[in-house]
Motif scaffolding. Structure first.
Motif, PDB file in Angstrom:
ATOM      1  N   MET A   1       0.843  -1.177   0.000  1.00  0.00           N
ATOM      2  CA  MET A   1       0.000   0.000   0.000  1.00  0.00           C
ATOM      3  C   MET A   1       0.887   1.238   0.000  1.00  0.00           C
ATOM      4  N   ASN A   2       0.539   2.174  -0.813  1.00  0.00           N
ATOM      5  CA  ASN A   2       1.262   3.421  -0.895  1.00  0.00           C
ATOM      6  C   ASN A   2       0.983   4.248   0.366  1.00  0.00           C
ATOM      7  N   ARG A   3       1.998   4.905   0.900  1.00  0.00           N
ATOM      8  CA  ARG A   3       1.778   5.657   2.136  1.00  0.00           C
ATOM      9  C   ARG A   3       0.934   6.893   1.916  1.00  0.00           C
ATOM     10  N   HIS A   4       0.785   7.360   0.682  1.00  0.00           N
ATOM     11  CA  HIS A   4      -0.048   8.517   0.415  1.00  0.00           C
ATOM     12  C   HIS A   4      -1.527   8.153   0.297  1.00  0.00           C
ATOM     13  N   CYS A   5      -1.858   6.860   0.332  1.00  0.00           N
ATOM     14  CA  CYS A   5      -3.263   6.439   0.313  1.00  0.00           C
ATOM     15  C   CYS A   5      -3.983   6.882   1.577  1.00  0.00           C
ATOM     16  N   LEU A   6      -3.240   7.017   2.675  1.00  0.00           N
ATOM     17  CA  LEU A   6      -3.853   7.485   3.913  1.00  0.00           C
ATOM     18  C   LEU A   6      -4.356   8.922   3.782  1.00  0.00           C
ATOM     19  N   LEU A   7      -3.659   9.728   2.975  1.00  0.00           N
ATOM     20  CA  LEU A   7      -4.120  11.095   2.760  1.00  0.00           C
ATOM     21  C   LEU A   7      -5.435  11.123   2.006  1.00  0.00           C
ATOM     22  N   VAL A   8      -5.591  10.237   1.036  1.00  0.00           N
ATOM     23  CA  VAL A   8      -6.830  10.170   0.279  1.00  0.00           C
ATOM     24  C   VAL A   8      -7.959   9.662   1.176  1.00  0.00           C
ATOM     25  N   ALA A   9      -7.667   8.703   2.035  1.00  0.00           N
ATOM     26  CA  ALA A   9      -8.684   8.189   2.955  1.00  0.00           C
ATOM     27  C   ALA A   9      -9.078   9.239   3.983  1.00  0.00           C
ATOM     28  N   GLY A  10      -8.208  10.187   4.251  1.00  0.00           N
ATOM     29  CA  GLY A  10      -8.526  11.259   5.195  1.00  0.00           C
ATOM     30  C   GLY A  10      -9.462  12.312   4.627  1.00  0.00           C
ATOM     31  N   LEU A  11      -9.813  12.215   3.338  1.00  0.00           N
ATOM     32  CA  LEU A  11     -10.747  13.163   2.742  1.00  0.00           C
ATOM     33  C   LEU A  11     -12.192  12.900   3.148  1.00  0.00           C
ATOM     34  N   ALA A  12     -12.490  11.729   3.677  1.00  0.00           N
ATOM     35  CA  ALA A  12     -13.871  11.379   4.016  1.00  0.00           C
ATOM     36  C   ALA A  12     -14.501  12.366   5.000  1.00  0.00           C
ATOM     37  N   PRO A  13     -13.850  12.722   6.111  1.00  0.00           N
ATOM     38  CA  PRO A  13     -14.500  13.700   6.977  1.00  0.00           C
ATOM     39  C   PRO A  13     -14.580  15.084   6.346  1.00  0.00           C
ATOM     40  N   LEU A  14     -13.609  15.417   5.515  1.00  0.00           N
ATOM     41  CA  LEU A  14     -13.614  16.737   4.882  1.00  0.00           C
ATOM     42  C   LEU A  14     -14.785  16.876   3.921  1.00  0.00           C
ATOM     43  N   LEU A  15     -15.040  15.860   3.143  1.00  0.00           N
ATOM     44  CA  LEU A  15     -16.108  15.938   2.151  1.00  0.00           C
ATOM     45  C   LEU A  15     -17.476  15.601   2.723  1.00  0.00           C
ATOM     46  N   GLY A  16     -17.518  14.724   3.699  1.00  0.00           N
ATOM     47  CA  GLY A  16     -18.804  14.244   4.174  1.00  0.00           C
ATOM     48  C   GLY A  16     -19.476  15.088   5.232  1.00  0.00           C
ATOM     49  N   ALA A  17     -18.714  15.820   6.008  1.00  0.00           N
ATOM     50  CA  ALA A  17     -19.313  16.478   7.170  1.00  0.00           C
ATOM     51  C   ALA A  17     -19.130  17.981   7.189  1.00  0.00           C
ATOM     52  N   THR A  18     -18.957  18.604   6.051  1.00  0.00           N
ATOM     53  CA  THR A  18     -18.770  20.053   6.039  1.00  0.00           C
ATOM     54  C   THR A  18     -19.901  20.755   5.295  1.00  0.00           C
ATOM     55  N   GLN A  19     -21.153  20.336   5.522  1.00  0.00           N
ATOM     56  CA  GLN A  19     -22.268  20.967   4.831  1.00  0.00           C
ATOM     57  C   GLN A  19     -22.491  22.411   5.290  1.00  0.00           C
ATOM     58  N   THR A  20     -22.232  22.686   6.557  1.00  0.00           N
ATOM     59  CA  THR A  20     -22.406  24.037   7.077  1.00  0.00           C
ATOM     60  C   THR A  20     -21.099  24.498   7.729  1.00  0.00           C
ATOM     61  N   PHE A  21     -21.029  25.791   7.946  1.00  0.00           N
ATOM     62  CA  PHE A  21     -19.818  26.347   8.544  1.00  0.00           C
ATOM     63  C   PHE A  21     -19.634  25.865   9.979  1.00  0.00           C
ATOM     64  N   SER A  22     -20.729  25.738  10.737  1.00  0.00           N
ATOM     65  CA  SER A  22     -20.598  25.310  12.135  1.00  0.00           C
ATOM     66  C   SER A  22     -20.127  23.860  12.228  1.00  0.00           C
ATOM     67  N   ARG A  23     -20.625  23.005  11.343  1.00  0.00           N
ATOM     68  CA  ARG A  23     -20.157  21.614  11.345  1.00  0.00           C
ATOM     69  C   ARG A  23     -18.697  21.525  10.922  1.00  0.00           C
ATOM     70  N   ALA A  24     -18.321  22.344   9.949  1.00  0.00           N
ATOM     71  CA  ALA A  24     -16.926  22.355   9.500  1.00  0.00           C
ATOM     72  C   ALA A  24     -16.010  22.872  10.600  1.00  0.00           C
TER      73      ALA A  24
END
Length: 174
Positions: A1-24
């Protein structure tokens, strides 16, 4: 596994839970707190442990910190905790990526720059998604696919405004 795959997997909270400014903002502060506590508590163990024992200690520490974070959110900000779901626990992937990718020297400075950039990205993405959804009525921005498109647009804008030419990354020989 490439060590940079962890960075891509870390996008899930960024994309999934930032619908509003307060949640972000809540998720950004949780990311900042969890990452700093993880690195601070792991610093004394770095010289004594190596290999699999180091990663086991890191995972156990992250599991304990993520559990404490979830409990604290449920105790002091229950509506936010319910709206965020399990996304605060996924911050552990960003902590693992930062721990693996940071160099031994200048670690804290690079970590703080990385975390400040991530916090700014959380806030910018949350504010722009909320503005596009509620202000302009573009409801696609509230979905995860809209967040991915908006993130791509923000990265394109950053690359356009960045000074200097991008290096050529042509593959193959001619």
């Amino acid at each position: 596994m490439n060590r940079h795959c962890l960075l891509v997997a870390g996008l899930a909270p960024l994309l999934g839970a930032t619908q509003t400014f307060s949640r972000a903002a809540t998720l950004g502060v949780a990311m900042l707190t969890l990452s700093l506590l993880h690195q601070a508590l792991l610093a004394p163990l770095r010289g004594r442990l190596s290999g699999a024992t180091y990663w086991l200690a890191s995972l156990l520490l992250l599991a304990a910190l993520a559990s404490c974070l979830q409990l604290a959110l449920r105790a002091w900000a229950l509506p936010q905790a319910l709206s965020l779901g399990y996304f605060p626990a996924l911050i552990c992937l960003q902590c693992l990526a930062a721990d693996q990718l940071l160099p031994a020297e200048g670690r804290w400075r690079q970590l703080l720059v990385h975390l400040a950039g991530l916090l700014l990205l959380y806030l910018l993405l949350g504010a722009s998604r909320q503005w596009l959804d509620q202000g302009l009525g573009l409801h696609t921005a509230a979905l995860c696919s809209g967040a991915l498109l908006l993130l791509g647009g923000l990265l394109a804008l950053y690359n356009r405004l960045r000074l200097g030419r991008a290096p050529s990354r042509r593959q193959g020989t001619r």
